[in-house]
Design an enzyme around this catalytic site. Structure first.
Site, PDB file in Angstrom:
ATOM      1  N   ARG A 222       0.938  -1.390  -0.040  1.00 49.49           N
ATOM      2  CA  ARG A 222      -0.359   0.440   0.249  1.00 49.49           C
ATOM      3  C   ARG A 222       1.601   1.247  -0.086  1.00 49.49           C
ATOM      4  O   ARG A 222       0.330   1.804  -0.154  1.00 49.49           O
ATOM      5  CB  ARG A 222      -0.865   0.285   1.133  1.00 49.49           C
ATOM      6  CG  ARG A 222      -2.338  -0.915   1.182  1.00 49.49           C
ATOM      7  CD  ARG A 222      -3.302  -0.290   2.156  1.00 49.49           C
ATOM      8  NE  ARG A 222      -2.404  -1.810   3.341  1.00 49.49           N
ATOM      9  CZ  ARG A 222      -2.943  -2.798   3.662  1.00 49.49           C
ATOM     10  NH1 ARG A 222      -3.411  -3.607   2.743  1.00 49.49           N
ATOM     11  NH2 ARG A 222      -2.228  -2.937   4.692  1.00 49.49           N
TER      12      ARG A 222
ATOM     13  N   GLU B 273       3.503 -10.280  15.421  1.00 55.21           N
ATOM     14  CA  GLU B 273       3.121 -10.462  16.329  1.00 55.21           C
ATOM     15  C   GLU B 273       2.906 -12.895  16.312  1.00 55.21           C
ATOM     16  O   GLU B 273       3.476 -12.523  17.636  1.00 55.21           O
ATOM     17  CB  GLU B 273       1.233 -11.029  16.336  1.00 55.21           C
ATOM     18  CG  GLU B 273       0.722 -11.364  17.113  1.00 55.21           C
ATOM     19  CD  GLU B 273      -1.107 -10.484  16.886  1.00 55.21           C
ATOM     20  OE1 GLU B 273      -1.546 -10.093  15.573  1.00 55.21           O
ATOM     21  OE2 GLU B 273      -1.818 -10.980  18.193  1.00 55.21           O
TER      22      GLU B 273
HETATM   23  P1  AMP Z   1       3.538  -2.194  11.934  1.00 52.19           P
HETATM   24  O1  AMP Z   1       4.300  -2.846  11.346  1.00 52.19           O
HETATM   25  O2  AMP Z   1       3.010  -3.120  13.357  1.00 52.19           O
HETATM   26  O3  AMP Z   1       3.519  -1.326  12.187  1.00 52.19           O
HETATM   27  O4  AMP Z   1       2.242  -2.785  10.671  1.00 52.19           O
HETATM   28  C1  AMP Z   1       2.193  -1.844  10.064  1.00 52.19           C
HETATM   29  C2  AMP Z   1       1.536  -2.328   8.441  1.00 52.19           C
HETATM   30  O5  AMP Z   1       0.263  -3.350   8.848  1.00 52.19           O
HETATM   31  C3  AMP Z   1       0.883  -1.443   7.709  1.00 52.19           C
HETATM   32  O6  AMP Z   1       1.970  -1.938   6.570  1.00 52.19           O
HETATM   33  C4  AMP Z   1      -0.233  -1.732   7.435  1.00 52.19           C
HETATM   34  O7  AMP Z   1      -0.577  -1.616   6.349  1.00 52.19           O
HETATM   35  C5  AMP Z   1      -0.336  -2.797   7.904  1.00 52.19           C
HETATM   36  N1  AMP Z   1      -1.226  -3.078   9.231  1.00 52.19           N
HETATM   37  C6  AMP Z   1      -1.427  -2.622  10.449  1.00 52.19           C
HETATM   38  N2  AMP Z   1      -2.536  -2.649  11.114  1.00 52.19           N
HETATM   39  C7  AMP Z   1      -3.247  -2.186  10.639  1.00 52.19           C
HETATM   40  C8  AMP Z   1      -4.587  -1.730  10.366  1.00 52.19           C
HETATM   41  N3  AMP Z   1      -5.784  -1.961  11.760  1.00 52.19           N
HETATM   42  N4  AMP Z   1      -5.592  -2.105   9.671  1.00 52.19           N
HETATM   43  C9  AMP Z   1      -4.841  -1.393   8.335  1.00 52.19           C
HETATM   44  N5  AMP Z   1      -3.499  -1.657   7.946  1.00 52.19           N
HETATM   45  C10 AMP Z   1      -2.512  -1.870   9.430  1.00 52.19           C
END
Ligand code: AMP
Length: 177
Positions: A59, A96
């Site tokens: 995205r 996770e």
């Molecule tokens: P993180 O590595 O935990 O910061 O997760 C970020 C990635 O996961 C991003 O590339 C987002 O596209 C996706 N992501 C995580 N949580 C969400 C959410 N609640 N809604 C949409 N995309 C999410």
């Protein structure tokens, strides 16, 4: 920016129970939403000496390529493992359950590059942290990381700013996760 935030759709319990998925497709399909989103990034980063925009699969590519084009600079894809055809370096990050890897072409960054990193959303900051480390390993300076959405309750943006010294900008925030 509240107009941008108002155009982001939330899908409850996707891809699994308990997740509030912040869906940017409803923002991107709206011409005003798309223009406001790309335009606000371009206004913030023009004339800042940015030499390239790097964005995270998948995205991040959508706004990242549009912003790179408007800034008149090149675009670097940061991809999940095994997708880039040339010589790469990789960086592991925590999920996770377990770990994953992101990769970048080794020749994508040259000394003196001042890079803007983009993705759609920062949650825990795991993905963004790995992307920043890839650019830094190749000798690039990460000027800032730009997101459409921050989920500040998950602490990712604070942690990245504290641990990696990279400022994070987001157009809007949502509570919770
Ligand atoms: P993180 O590595 O935990 O910061 O997760 C970020 C990635 O996961 C991003 O590339 C987002 O596209 C996706 N992501 C995580 N949580 C969400 C959410 N609640 N809604 C949409 N995309 C999410």
């Amino acid at each position: 920016m509240s107009i941008v935030k108002s155009k982001i759709r939330t899908i409850a319990d996707w891809p699994k129970p308990g997740i509030m998925f912040r869906d940017i497709t409803s923002l991107l399909i709206d011409p005003e939403g798309l223009a406001l989103t790309v335009g606000s990034f371009v206004a913030r980063y023009q004339n800042k000496g940015i030499t390239k925009v790097a964005a995270i699969e998948a995205r991040g590519f959508i706004t990242g390529a549009a912003v790179a084009f408007q800034l008149g600079v090149g675009f670097i894809p940061i991809r999940k493992k095994g997708k880039l055809p040339g010589e790469t370096i990789s960086q592991e990050y925590e999920l996770e359950y377990g770990t994953d890897k992101v990769e970048i072409h080794s020749d994508a960054v040259v000394a003196g590059d001042r890079i803007l990193i983009m993705d759609d959303l920062i949650a825990t900051g795991g993905t963004l942290g790995a992307a920043i480390k890839l650019i830094q390993k190749l000798g690039g300076e990460v000027y800032e990381a730009a997101m459409i959405i921050d989920l500040p309750d998950l602490g990712g943006s604070k942690r990245i700013q504290a641990e990696l010294g990279v400022p994070i900008y987001s157009i809007c925030e949502f509570e919770g996760h």
